[in-house]
Write an enzyme that holds these catalytic residues in place. Structure first.
Site, PDB file in Angstrom:
ATOM      1  N   HIS A  20     -18.847  10.842   2.974  1.00  0.00           N
ATOM      2  CA  HIS A  20     -19.335   9.552   3.458  1.00  0.00           C
ATOM      3  C   HIS A  20     -20.860   9.597   3.482  1.00  0.00           C
ATOM      4  CE1 HIS A  20     -19.324   5.765   5.613  1.00  0.00           C
ATOM      5  NE2 HIS A  20     -20.203   6.284   6.454  1.00  0.00           N
TER       6      HIS A  20
ATOM      7  N   MET B 189     -12.127   3.843  -3.308  1.00  0.00           N
ATOM      8  CA  MET B 189     -12.335   2.656  -2.477  1.00  0.00           C
ATOM      9  C   MET B 189     -11.041   1.968  -2.048  1.00  0.00           C
ATOM     10  SD  MET B 189     -15.532   2.880  -2.189  1.00  0.00           S
ATOM     11  CE  MET B 189     -16.154   1.346  -1.515  1.00  0.00           C
TER      12      MET B 189
ATOM     13  N   ARG C 114       0.825  -1.210   0.000  1.00  0.00           N
ATOM     14  CA  ARG C 114       0.000   0.000   0.000  1.00  0.00           C
ATOM     15  C   ARG C 114       0.864   1.268   0.000  1.00  0.00           C
ATOM     16  NH1 ARG C 114      -5.413  -0.815   0.965  1.00  0.00           N
ATOM     17  NH2 ARG C 114      -5.922  -2.858   1.790  1.00  0.00           N
TER      18      ARG C 114
ATOM     19  N   ASP D 202     -13.319   6.856   7.890  1.00  0.00           N
ATOM     20  CA  ASP D 202     -14.598   7.505   8.164  1.00  0.00           C
ATOM     21  C   ASP D 202     -14.614   8.215   9.518  1.00  0.00           C
ATOM     22  OD1 ASP D 202     -15.495   6.596   5.699  1.00  0.00           O
ATOM     23  OD2 ASP D 202     -16.342   4.772   6.542  1.00  0.00           O
TER      24      ASP D 202
HETATM   25  C1  GRF Z   1     -20.947   8.062  -2.570  1.00  0.00           C
HETATM   26  O1  GRF Z   1     -22.108   7.589  -1.962  1.00  0.00           O
HETATM   27  C2  GRF Z   1     -19.972   8.564  -1.541  1.00  0.00           C
HETATM   28  O2  GRF Z   1     -20.605   9.107  -0.428  1.00  0.00           O
HETATM   29  C3  GRF Z   1     -19.229   7.313  -1.162  1.00  0.00           C
HETATM   30  O3  GRF Z   1     -19.111   6.588  -2.350  1.00  0.00           O
HETATM   31  C4  GRF Z   1     -20.155   6.942  -3.247  1.00  0.00           C
HETATM   32  C5  GRF Z   1     -19.505   7.391  -4.510  1.00  0.00           C
HETATM   33  O4  GRF Z   1     -20.448   7.691  -5.505  1.00  0.00           O
HETATM   34  N1  GRF Z   1     -17.970   7.647  -0.519  1.00  0.00           N
HETATM   35  P1  GRF Z   1     -19.980   8.503  -6.782  1.00  0.00           P
HETATM   36  O5  GRF Z   1     -18.858   7.702  -7.424  1.00  0.00           O
HETATM   37  O6  GRF Z   1     -19.556   9.853  -6.349  1.00  0.00           O
HETATM   38  O7  GRF Z   1     -21.205   8.541  -7.667  1.00  0.00           O
END
Ligand code: GRF
Length: 216
Positions: A112, A93, A68, A148
């Site tokens: 979040h 992610m 990482r 978070d």
């Molecule tokens: C969103 O719900 C955000 O809050 C979370 O991941 C999702 C990403 O959606 N962290 P997008 O790719 O911005 O449409």
């Protein structure tokens, strides 16, 4: 004041990224989105960014295996090369190393889909429904090593309806996300957010007007 140079980090569809790009087109907006960086070459949001004339980069985490730190260093180099001032995680992610987070301390934001500190982690909407929460929403916060967590910059709430499903609730929260992320980035880029005892103050005070969006 010069506009802050922002990189948005994504892994998927990038609807929050798109909201930031749209907001930043306004003449008085204090930040410009100069780079969209993804850890996945097939992230849908990369096309949206390109269609908006924004430079994109891919740093594929798979190349680095379990290392990482090496992945984070590679991302850091890309951010440095683009003279980035602020980083916005938007559906990115990957867990980040404390070293990387430290390099971007108070300069990296995340969104979040829950009212933190409730419902950290995944499946937030279903968990809010299962808990019988009456109010749910989204949070923009500064990134700290713990996932978070981190000082809350702005929150937006929605009322949970008794007939909500995960899909309907997620859709209403997403609309709120698209409002609060550009608003929170504006506050930070304008230098209106200060940290006192790990809590964010707006314009030096705890008056919440600028940092909350309440149910419809
Ligand atoms: C969103 O719900 C955000 O809050 C979370 O991941 C999702 C990403 O959606 N962290 P997008 O790719 O911005 O449409």
């Amino acid at each position: 004041m010069a506009k802050k140079r922002v990189a948005v980090l994504i892994s998927g569809r990038g609807s929050n990224m798109a909201a930031l790009i749209e907001a930043a087109k306004a003449p008085g907006y204090p930040a410009e989105i100069v780079l969209v960086l993804s850890n996945k070459a097939d992230a849908g949001g990369l096309d949206t960014a390109r269609n908006n004339g924004i430079e994109t980069a891919v740093v594929d985490h798979k190349i680095y295996g379990k290392d990482r730190a090496a992945f984070d260093r590679a991302m850091h180099q890309v951010l440095l090369a683009h003279k980035i001032d602020l980083v916005c995680l938007a559906g990115f992610m990957r867990l980040l190393t404390p070293e990387f987070v430290g390099l971007w301390s108070e300069r990296m934001l995340n969104i979040h889909p829950a009212l933190l500190p409730a419902f950290k982690g995944l499946d937030t909407h279903q968990r809010a429904l299962d808990a019988g929460a009456k109010v749910h929403g989204a949070t923009v916060h500064f990134v700290v090593p713990e996932m978070d967590a981190g000082p809350i910059i702005m929150q937006g709430a929605v009322a949970v309806r008794s007939d909500d499903t995960e899909t309907t609730l997620a859709a209403r929260v997403l609309k709120v996300e698209h409002r609060i992320y550009p608003a929170a980035l504006r506050l930070v880029a304008d230098g209106r957010v200060t940290l006192v005892d790990d809590r964010c103050l707006i314009d030096g005070s705890a008056v919440p007007d600028a940092s909350t969006l309440t149910p419809e």
